[in-house]
Design an enzyme around this catalytic site. Sequence first.
Site, PDB file in Angstrom:
ATOM      1  N   CYS A   1       3.096   8.419   1.385  1.00 28.20           N
ATOM      2  CA  CYS A   1       3.610   7.467   2.375  1.00 28.20           C
ATOM      3  C   CYS A   1       3.927   6.156   1.648  1.00 28.20           C
ATOM      4  O   CYS A   1       3.060   5.557   1.021  1.00 28.20           O
ATOM      5  CB  CYS A   1       2.588   7.268   3.476  1.00 28.20           C
ATOM      6  SG  CYS A   1       3.113   6.076   4.720  1.00 28.20           S
TER       7      CYS A   1
ATOM      8  N   GLU B   1       0.819  -1.202   0.000  1.00 34.80           N
ATOM      9  CA  GLU B   1       0.000   0.000   0.000  1.00 34.80           C
ATOM     10  C   GLU B   1       0.854   1.253   0.000  1.00 34.80           C
ATOM     11  O   GLU B   1       1.920   1.289   0.601  1.00 34.80           O
ATOM     12  CB  GLU B   1      -0.908  -0.010   1.230  1.00 34.80           C
ATOM     13  CG  GLU B   1      -2.041  -0.970   1.013  1.00 34.80           C
ATOM     14  CD  GLU B   1      -2.473  -1.666   2.267  1.00 34.80           C
ATOM     15  OE1 GLU B   1      -1.601  -2.211   2.971  1.00 34.80           O
ATOM     16  OE2 GLU B   1      -3.674  -1.653   2.547  1.00 34.80           O
TER      17      GLU B   1
ATOM     18  N   CYS C   1       5.600  -6.981   7.425  1.00 38.64           N
ATOM     19  CA  CYS C   1       6.679  -6.561   8.324  1.00 38.64           C
ATOM     20  C   CYS C   1       6.935  -7.665   9.339  1.00 38.64           C
ATOM     21  O   CYS C   1       6.010  -8.329   9.789  1.00 38.64           O
ATOM     22  CB  CYS C   1       6.300  -5.272   9.052  1.00 38.64           C
ATOM     23  SG  CYS C   1       7.662  -4.602  10.044  1.00 38.64           S
TER      24      CYS C   1
ATOM     25  N   CYS D   1      -1.735   5.580   9.885  1.00 40.86           N
ATOM     26  CA  CYS D   1      -0.559   4.892  10.430  1.00 40.86           C
ATOM     27  C   CYS D   1      -0.966   3.582  11.073  1.00 40.86           C
ATOM     28  O   CYS D   1      -1.887   3.525  11.871  1.00 40.86           O
ATOM     29  CB  CYS D   1       0.086   5.718  11.538  1.00 40.86           C
ATOM     30  SG  CYS D   1       0.662   7.300  11.053  1.00 40.86           S
TER      31      CYS D   1
HETATM   32  N1  SAH Z   1       8.227   0.350  10.401  1.00 40.46           N
HETATM   33  C1  SAH Z   1       8.576   1.709  10.587  1.00 40.46           C
HETATM   34  C2  SAH Z   1       7.837   2.627   9.650  1.00 40.46           C
HETATM   35  C3  SAH Z   1       6.360   2.329   9.399  1.00 40.46           C
HETATM   36  S1  SAH Z   1       5.246   2.478  10.736  1.00 40.46           S
HETATM   37  C4  SAH Z   1       8.336   2.142  12.005  1.00 40.46           C
HETATM   38  O1  SAH Z   1       7.717   1.403  12.744  1.00 40.46           O
HETATM   39  O2  SAH Z   1       8.807   3.191  12.371  1.00 40.46           O
HETATM   40  C5  SAH Z   1       4.888   4.228  10.816  1.00 40.46           C
HETATM   41  C6  SAH Z   1       4.405   4.713  12.184  1.00 40.46           C
HETATM   42  O3  SAH Z   1       3.085   4.231  12.490  1.00 40.46           O
HETATM   43  C7  SAH Z   1       5.292   4.247  13.335  1.00 40.46           C
HETATM   44  O4  SAH Z   1       5.706   5.357  14.082  1.00 40.46           O
HETATM   45  C8  SAH Z   1       4.374   3.364  14.159  1.00 40.46           C
HETATM   46  O5  SAH Z   1       4.729   3.424  15.516  1.00 40.46           O
HETATM   47  C9  SAH Z   1       3.008   3.940  13.861  1.00 40.46           C
HETATM   48  N2  SAH Z   1       1.895   3.030  14.083  1.00 40.46           N
HETATM   49  C10 SAH Z   1       1.888   1.693  13.959  1.00 40.46           C
HETATM   50  N3  SAH Z   1       0.655   1.198  14.255  1.00 40.46           N
HETATM   51  C11 SAH Z   1      -0.125   2.250  14.591  1.00 40.46           C
HETATM   52  C12 SAH Z   1      -1.505   2.395  14.958  1.00 40.46           C
HETATM   53  N4  SAH Z   1      -2.311   1.352  15.050  1.00 40.46           N
HETATM   54  N5  SAH Z   1      -1.973   3.624  15.215  1.00 40.46           N
HETATM   55  C13 SAH Z   1      -1.165   4.708  15.098  1.00 40.46           C
HETATM   56  N6  SAH Z   1       0.131   4.644  14.720  1.00 40.46           N
HETATM   57  C14 SAH Z   1       0.658   3.427  14.474  1.00 40.46           C
HETATM   58 FE1  SF4 Z   2       6.616  -2.990  11.359  1.00 35.07          FE
HETATM   59 FE2  SF4 Z   2       6.560  -0.344  11.873  1.00 35.07          FE
HETATM   60 FE3  SF4 Z   2       4.311  -1.841  12.092  1.00 35.07          FE
HETATM   61 FE4  SF4 Z   2       6.293  -2.120  13.866  1.00 35.07          FE
HETATM   62  S1  SF4 Z   2       5.049  -0.268  13.535  1.00 35.07           S
HETATM   63  S2  SF4 Z   2       5.172  -3.793  12.874  1.00 35.07           S
HETATM   64  S3  SF4 Z   2       8.092  -1.844  12.595  1.00 35.07           S
HETATM   65  S4  SF4 Z   2       5.464  -1.432  10.224  1.00 35.07           S
END
Ligand code: SAH
Ligand code: SF4
Length: 372
Positions: free
Chosen positions: A130, A96, A137, A360
Site C-alpha cells: 500500500c 508510510e 492529505c 486503512c
Molecule cells: N485518498 C484516497 C486513497 C487513500 S485512503 C481515497 O480516499 O480514496 C484509502 C481508503 O481508506 C479509502 O477508501 C478511505 O475511505 C478508507 N479509510 C479512510 N479512513 C478510514 C478509517 N478510519 N477506517 C477504515 N477505512 C478508512
Molecule cells: Fe485523504 Fe483518502 Fe484520508 Fe480522505 S480518506 S483524507 S482522501 S487519505
Amino acid sequence: MSKPQQSELLGLSLQQLTEITDRFGEPPYRARQLFDGLYRQRWLELEQFSPLPGDFRQRLREAGFSVGLPRTEGRFVSKDGTVRYLLAFADGQSVETVWMPEGDGGEAGDGSASGDEELESKTWSRATICVSSQVGCAVDCKFCMTALLGLARNLTAGEIVGQILAVLRDQQADVERDRLNLVFMGQGEPFLNYDNFMAAVRLLVEGVGFAESRMTVSTSGIVPRIADFGAEPVRPKLAVSLNASNEALRTQIMPITKKWTIEKLIASLRNFPLRNRERLTFEYVLLHGVNDDDAHAREVVELIRGLRAKVNLIALNPGPDILFATPEPERVLAFQRILTAAGIPAFLRRPRGRDIYAACGQLKHTTELVRL
Ligand code: SAH
Ligand code: SF4
C-alpha cells in the site's frame, strides 16, 4: 555541464536518463544500464552500478547525482504479519508504506518454529504493498487519521516508486517470481498529484516490471481526473471511496462532495471506459449509526445500479481523535447481504495491522503504539 545541487536519479524515465547520458557524452545504452540498475536491480548507491565505467559513475557523483531511495526511519510489525514502514526523503519529510503478506494457509509471523529453516523467513505466497502519493492529505475526510496531518507536499514520481523499491528490497521480493499487488491507498489523494502519480505508474510498468492489472488506485472522487485517467493508455484499476449513500451524508463526512457532487461523480463513472472483464471498485467505510443502516445500503444499490462494479465494505478502523465508532459485525453482514441480494458483489475488507496503526485511514506517522 555539472549541476552543483543534489539531484536524484530515481523517478527519471529512460528518455530523461538518455538526456543525461547525452550531456555526459556517453552512448544511449548507458541510459538503459542506469534505468535497469535503478528499477530492476534496485541498487542503492552509484558505486553498485557495475556495468557503468568507473569514471562515468565518478562524474555523475561529482555533478551531484545520487540514486535517491528513501531511508527507512521506522518499521512496525503487526501480529498479523503486516509491516508498516516509515520512509523518509531527502528533505526530512516522511510517509508510510504498508506491506501486507498473505500467508500460505497459516498466518505469517506467529512465532512458531516450522522446521523449514531453508525456506528462510518467507512465509508468504503473495502480498500487497500500500503506497502513499502525498505527505498527508488535504481532502479532510472526517473518519481518516491522515486528514489530521493536513497536506505537507506532493511526492515526486521517484518518491512514489522509491517506496515500493525500498519495501521490495527489505522483503527480498521478486516482481517476476512473487504474486505482488500494488494499491495506491496510503497517505494522500493520488488524483491531486496526478502527473507524478501517473509518471510513477509508467516507471513501475516499464522499469520495475509490474503489470498494470496488478495495481489499483483509490480516489475520493476528483471528477476531472477520473476522465483523464480513463484516457490513459496504461493505467491501474480504479477504486472510488464512496462512503455515503446520499449527498447530505457524504458532504458531512467527505466535505469534498461540495465541490464534486455524488451525481457528477457517478456520471463520470458511467462514462469511464472499462477494459475487458474490468470492474470498478467502490469502497464504503461503515461508521456506526451514521451510514450503516439498511436504508443506506438500499440507497447505494440505487446509486450504482447498472455500473459494472463491486463494493468493498470496510468497518471503521478506529484511532485517537476520530469521532466515529466501528459497527458491530452483524450490522456489516446485514449491509453486505442487501448489496449481494441486489446483485452487487460486496466483500468485507479484513483489517490489516490495526495494532500497529497500519490499517486503512490510520496512516499518520504514529510512532508510539497504543493498544486499541
Ligand atoms: N485518498 C484516497 C486513497 C487513500 S485512503 C481515497 O480516499 O480514496 C484509502 C481508503 O481508506 C479509502 O477508501 C478511505 O475511505 C478508507 N479509510 C479512510 N479512513 C478510514 C478509517 N478510519 N477506517 C477504515 N477505512 C478508512
Ligand atoms: Fe485523504 Fe483518502 Fe484520508 Fe480522505 S480518506 S483524507 S482522501 S487519505
